[in-house]
Design a protein around this motif. Structure first.
Motif, PDB file in Angstrom:
ATOM      1  N   GLU A   1     -17.031  12.065  15.786  1.00 39.82           N
ATOM      2  CA  GLU A   1     -18.331  12.199  15.150  1.00 39.82           C
ATOM      3  C   GLU A   1     -19.164  10.945  15.353  1.00 39.82           C
ATOM      4  O   GLU A   1     -20.369  11.016  15.557  1.00 39.82           O
ATOM      5  N   GLY A   2     -18.524   9.780  15.293  1.00 41.17           N
ATOM      6  CA  GLY A   2     -19.232   8.522  15.518  1.00 41.17           C
ATOM      7  C   GLY A   2     -19.758   8.419  16.934  1.00 41.17           C
ATOM      8  O   GLY A   2     -20.873   7.929  17.157  1.00 41.17           O
ATOM      9  N   LYS A   3     -18.982   8.877  17.911  1.00 39.93           N
ATOM     10  CA  LYS A   3     -19.447   8.833  19.304  1.00 39.93           C
ATOM     11  C   LYS A   3     -20.634   9.756  19.528  1.00 39.93           C
ATOM     12  O   LYS A   3     -21.581   9.399  20.216  1.00 39.93           O
ATOM     13  N   THR A   4     -20.594  10.948  18.933  1.00 41.30           N
ATOM     14  CA  THR A   4     -21.731  11.853  19.101  1.00 41.30           C
ATOM     15  C   THR A   4     -22.960  11.327  18.386  1.00 41.30           C
ATOM     16  O   THR A   4     -24.080  11.540  18.838  1.00 41.30           O
ATOM     17  N   TYR A   5     -22.788  10.615  17.277  1.00 46.10           N
ATOM     18  CA  TYR A   5     -23.930  10.020  16.567  1.00 46.10           C
ATOM     19  C   TYR A   5     -24.517   8.873  17.383  1.00 46.10           C
ATOM     20  O   TYR A   5     -25.727   8.729  17.499  1.00 46.10           O
ATOM     21  N   LYS A   6     -23.648   8.052  17.961  1.00 48.73           N
ATOM     22  CA  LYS A   6     -24.115   6.893  18.731  1.00 48.73           C
ATOM     23  C   LYS A   6     -24.745   7.315  20.054  1.00 48.73           C
ATOM     24  O   LYS A   6     -25.777   6.770  20.452  1.00 48.73           O
ATOM     25  N   ASP A   7     -24.154   8.268  20.738  1.00 48.79           N
ATOM     26  CA  ASP A   7     -24.662   8.706  22.043  1.00 48.79           C
ATOM     27  C   ASP A   7     -25.592   9.900  21.866  1.00 48.79           C
ATOM     28  O   ASP A   7     -25.286  11.009  22.283  1.00 48.79           O
ATOM     29  N   HIS A   8     -26.733   9.651  21.276  1.00 47.96           N
ATOM     30  CA  HIS A   8     -27.703  10.718  21.070  1.00 47.96           C
ATOM     31  C   HIS A   8     -28.426  11.032  22.374  1.00 47.96           C
ATOM     32  O   HIS A   8     -28.148  10.421  23.415  1.00 47.96           O
ATOM     33  N   GLY A   9     -29.331  11.984  22.363  1.00 45.62           N
ATOM     34  CA  GLY A   9     -29.980  12.474  23.568  1.00 45.62           C
ATOM     35  C   GLY A   9     -30.744  11.422  24.337  1.00 45.62           C
ATOM     36  O   GLY A   9     -30.682  11.362  25.566  1.00 45.62           O
ATOM     37  N   LEU A  10     -31.492  10.578  23.648  1.00 45.83           N
ATOM     38  CA  LEU A  10     -32.276   9.544  24.340  1.00 45.83           C
ATOM     39  C   LEU A  10     -31.366   8.539  25.022  1.00 45.83           C
ATOM     40  O   LEU A  10     -31.610   8.140  26.165  1.00 45.83           O
ATOM     41  N   ARG A  11     -30.305   8.137  24.344  1.00 48.41           N
ATOM     42  CA  ARG A  11     -29.394   7.152  24.940  1.00 48.41           C
ATOM     43  C   ARG A  11     -28.689   7.722  26.168  1.00 48.41           C
ATOM     44  O   ARG A  11     -28.537   7.050  27.182  1.00 48.41           O
ATOM     45  N   SER A  12     -28.262   8.979  26.100  1.00 49.43           N
ATOM     46  CA  SER A  12     -27.592   9.568  27.261  1.00 49.43           C
ATOM     47  C   SER A  12     -28.575   9.784  28.409  1.00 49.43           C
ATOM     48  O   SER A  12     -28.196   9.686  29.576  1.00 49.43           O
TER      49      SER A  12
ATOM     50  N   LEU B   1     -31.202   7.765  29.036  1.00 55.37           N
ATOM     51  CA  LEU B   1     -31.473   6.441  29.598  1.00 55.37           C
ATOM     52  C   LEU B   1     -30.267   5.858  30.319  1.00 55.37           C
ATOM     53  O   LEU B   1     -30.426   4.975  31.158  1.00 55.37           O
ATOM     54  N   ARG B   2     -29.077   6.334  30.013  1.00 48.37           N
ATOM     55  CA  ARG B   2     -27.888   5.832  30.686  1.00 48.37           C
ATOM     56  C   ARG B   2     -27.910   6.142  32.179  1.00 48.37           C
ATOM     57  O   ARG B   2     -27.398   5.388  32.996  1.00 48.37           O
ATOM     58  N   GLU B   3     -28.546   7.256  32.559  1.00 55.95           N
ATOM     59  CA  GLU B   3     -28.603   7.661  33.959  1.00 55.95           C
ATOM     60  C   GLU B   3     -29.755   7.019  34.722  1.00 55.95           C
ATOM     61  O   GLU B   3     -29.871   7.198  35.920  1.00 55.95           O
ATOM     62  N   ARG B   4     -30.619   6.297  34.058  1.00 52.93           N
ATOM     63  CA  ARG B   4     -31.789   5.680  34.685  1.00 52.93           C
ATOM     64  C   ARG B   4     -31.530   4.223  35.005  1.00 52.93           C
ATOM     65  O   ARG B   4     -30.681   3.571  34.403  1.00 52.93           O
ATOM     66  N   ARG B   5     -32.308   3.700  35.959  1.00 47.68           N
ATOM     67  CA  ARG B   5     -32.247   2.278  36.253  1.00 47.68           C
ATOM     68  C   ARG B   5     -32.930   1.507  35.134  1.00 47.68           C
ATOM     69  O   ARG B   5     -33.937   1.956  34.602  1.00 47.68           O
ATOM     70  N   PRO B   6     -32.420   0.323  34.763  1.00 46.49           N
ATOM     71  CA  PRO B   6     -33.013  -0.433  33.648  1.00 46.49           C
ATOM     72  C   PRO B   6     -34.280  -1.172  34.068  1.00 46.49           C
ATOM     73  O   PRO B   6     -34.302  -2.399  34.179  1.00 46.49           O
ATOM     74  N   GLU B   7     -35.334  -0.435  34.311  1.00 41.04           N
ATOM     75  CA  GLU B   7     -36.610  -1.018  34.704  1.00 41.04           C
ATOM     76  C   GLU B   7     -37.715  -0.428  33.839  1.00 41.04           C
ATOM     77  O   GLU B   7     -37.631   0.721  33.404  1.00 41.04           O
ATOM     78  N   ILE B   8     -38.762  -1.209  33.651  1.00 43.48           N
ATOM     79  CA  ILE B   8     -39.892  -0.718  32.870  1.00 43.48           C
ATOM     80  C   ILE B   8     -40.844   0.069  33.761  1.00 43.48           C
ATOM     81  O   ILE B   8     -41.303   1.144  33.396  1.00 43.48           O
TER      82      ILE B   8
END
Length: 94
Positions: free
Chosen positions: A62-73, A75-82
């Motif tokens: 439950e903690g993992k699903t709370y932490k890895d919400h839709g926005l975080r997952s 952004l995980r697939e994107r390059r860290p650029e603005i």
């Protein structure tokens, strides 16, 4: 000494105060959203008496699903650029 409505609006509603109202309303909206999110979705918050009586739960899933919400997952697939398009354009100049 009550103010009539037209005098009240002339006194309190001014164009220079609108950005202040907008900033305060935005802050209150974000704070309300975060409180509602934590109260309803956080696995560590227990509102029901039965859930509180259970004590410490082993709820890593439950903690993992709370932490890895839709926005975080997302952004995980994107390059860290603005601005990736501008970065690509300037990196090809050399």
């Amino acid at each position: 000494m009550a103010l009539n409505p037209s005098r009240w609006s002339q006194h309190w509603i001014r164009p220079e105060i609108v950005p202040l109202f907008a900033a305060v309303a935005t802050g209150m909206g974000l704070a309300g959203f975060m409180v509602a999110r934590h109260v309803t979705l956080n696995p560590d918050v227990r509102i029901n008496k039965e859930d509180r009586e259970a004590g410490i739960l082993d709820n890593q899933n439950e903690g993992k699903t709370y932490k890895d919400h839709g926005l975080r997952s997302y952004l995980r697939e994107r390059r860290p650029e603005i601005m990736p398009a501008i970065n690509d354009a300037f990196s090809k100049l050399t």
